[in-house]
Design an enzyme around this catalytic site. Structure first.
Site, short mmCIF file in Angstrom:
data_model
loop_
_atom_site.label_atom_id
_atom_site.label_comp_id
_atom_site.label_asym_id
_atom_site.label_seq_id
_atom_site.Cartn_x
_atom_site.Cartn_y
_atom_site.Cartn_z
N LYS A 119 -12.95 -2.82 -10.37
CA LYS A 119 -12.47 -3.96 -9.58
C LYS A 119 -12.56 -5.25 -10.39
O LYS A 119 -11.66 -6.09 -10.34
CB LYS A 119 -13.27 -4.10 -8.29
CG LYS A 119 -12.92 -3.06 -7.24
CD LYS A 119 -13.59 -3.38 -5.92
CE LYS A 119 -13.40 -2.26 -4.91
NZ LYS A 119 -14.22 -2.45 -3.71
N LYS A 200 -5.84 12.01 -5.01
CA LYS A 200 -6.32 12.06 -3.63
C LYS A 200 -5.58 11.02 -2.77
O LYS A 200 -5.30 9.93 -3.25
CB LYS A 200 -7.82 11.73 -3.64
CG LYS A 200 -8.57 12.17 -2.42
CD LYS A 200 -10.05 11.90 -2.59
CE LYS A 200 -10.58 11.15 -1.39
NZ LYS A 200 -11.96 10.75 -1.50
N LYS A 203 -6.27 5.01 0.83
CA LYS A 203 -5.88 3.90 1.68
C LYS A 203 -5.33 2.74 0.89
O LYS A 203 -4.55 1.94 1.40
CB LYS A 203 -7.13 3.37 2.43
CG LYS A 203 -7.43 4.11 3.70
CD LYS A 203 -8.46 3.36 4.53
CE LYS A 203 -9.84 3.42 3.90
NZ LYS A 203 -10.85 2.63 4.62
#
Ligand code: TRP
Length: 336
Positions: A119, A200, A203
């Site tokens: 991040k 995978k 979201k």
């Protein structure tokens, strides 16, 4: 195994960011399983809004997504009469304990976290909250003395750090925290992206054809599944299927509960267009009760707020006990 209610049950806790758009991967890999195990534990399911603001959130959207997430939890079978479904920021103990744990956590441990590094690499200026993120998560868990924390594989490192922090605290101030175990989902529960079945379902992936959201209307579900990536075989060949076809079959099986034999007998040799139609049907039908409950929950004025308030009260009672113990152990002033 069901434990009788008069026994002290171990606690389970998990947290989900209110990023909205919970999808069938979250349902099959997490929510459905939590609903199944909730009665074996004293259960806490936390919507981690304080974690969400480690990156900028539009306030109006965040507010809406917190409610949506809570509504979906309950619609997916988390029973608010038994399990606490609460918002992190309504339990002040999370922030209090987080600070106390910060003070026993070497900054090097935090700088090594892969999620932090990923991040931080994407940002010009890195907020301190991003570095502190895993300490707040440790506080979420240790506050409730959770024995089990069901999370995805991507959170395993944060769980290890939580145990390291707990151990360090225990060795400095005496046995205080229960060591939480990591509960990873079963391999079969892993749902891959429809557009890219090697990754995978996520979201944070924004592509329109990536995930089926739990609140997607049937027409949208069909459209997304009809466009899913398959492989270059002309039809289903279970023994030689590519990851996209295996993913579709896995999704069908998870929603219908069919056994392997029945799956093979039904789908072997089927053309992909027909396979997709059947998968879309199984998903739309499988999500119908959840979507109906969601509409009921959100159309009854005050219902959701009542649950969040009551759950926060229960969570606060446990949290305050831990905060008090920690204050005493550290020599902070704990008013008599
Ligand atoms: N970091 C977790 C995630 O992004 C969310 C989370 C916050 C969490 N606090 C937690 C998960 C406590 C389990 C337990 O998925």
């Amino acid at each position: 195994m069901k434990v009788p209610f008069y026994c002290m049950r171990p606690r389970v806790l998990s947290g989900v960011q209110p990023s909205g758009n919970l999808h069938i991967g979250n349902y099959l890999g997490a929510l459905k399983n939590w609903a199944r195990i909730q009665y074996d534990y004293e259960s806490f399911f936390c919507i981690v809004d304080l974690h969400a603001i480690t990156v900028y959130q539009d306030p109006g959207e965040l507010r809406a997504k917190i409610r949506e997430t809570a509504g979906v939890f309950i619609a997916a079978g988390i029973d608010p009469k038994h399990s606490a479904v609460f918002v992190q920021s309504s339990v002040p103990g999370h922030v209090e304990l987080s600070w106390m744990l910060t003070c026993v956590t070497p900054v090097g441990w935090l700088e090594r976290m892969t999620q932090y590094k990923d991040k931080a690499a994407k940002q010009e200026s890195v907020g301190d909250g991003l570095l502190q993120y895993p300490v707040l998560m440790a506080a979420d868990i240790l506050l409730y003395q959770a024995a089990l924390v069901p999370v995805g594989e991507d959170q395993a490192q944060h769980l290890e750090l939580t145990r390291d922090i707990a151990q360090r605290f225990n060795s400095l101030y005496g046995e205080t925290f229960v060591m939480p175990a990591t509960g990873l989902p079963a391999v079969g529960a892993r749902v891959m992206g429809l557009d890219d079945p090697t990754r995978k379902m996520s979201k944070s992936e924004t592509g329109a054809g990536h995930a089926v959201a739990l609140l997607d209307p049937p027409a949208v579900i069909r459209k997304k599944i009809m466009r899913a990536t398959t492989d270059s075989n002309p039809a289903v060949n279970v023994a030689n299927a590519g990851p996209g076809v295996l993913n579709l079959l896995g999704i069908h099986q998870a929603f219908t509960g069919w056994g392997d034999e029945a799956m093979k007998a039904h789908f072997e040799g089927m053309r992909y267009g027909d396979l997709k139609k059947e998968v879309a049907e199984a998903v739309a039908t499988g999500l119908e009760p959840l979507q109906r409950r969601y509409r009921e929950i959100t159309s009854e004025p005050g219902y959701l707020d009542g649950i969040l308030r009551e759950s926060a009260e229960r969570a606060n009672a446990v949290a305050n006990t831990t905060v008090r113990t920690v204050k005493e152990r550290m020599g902070l002033y704990a008013a008599p």
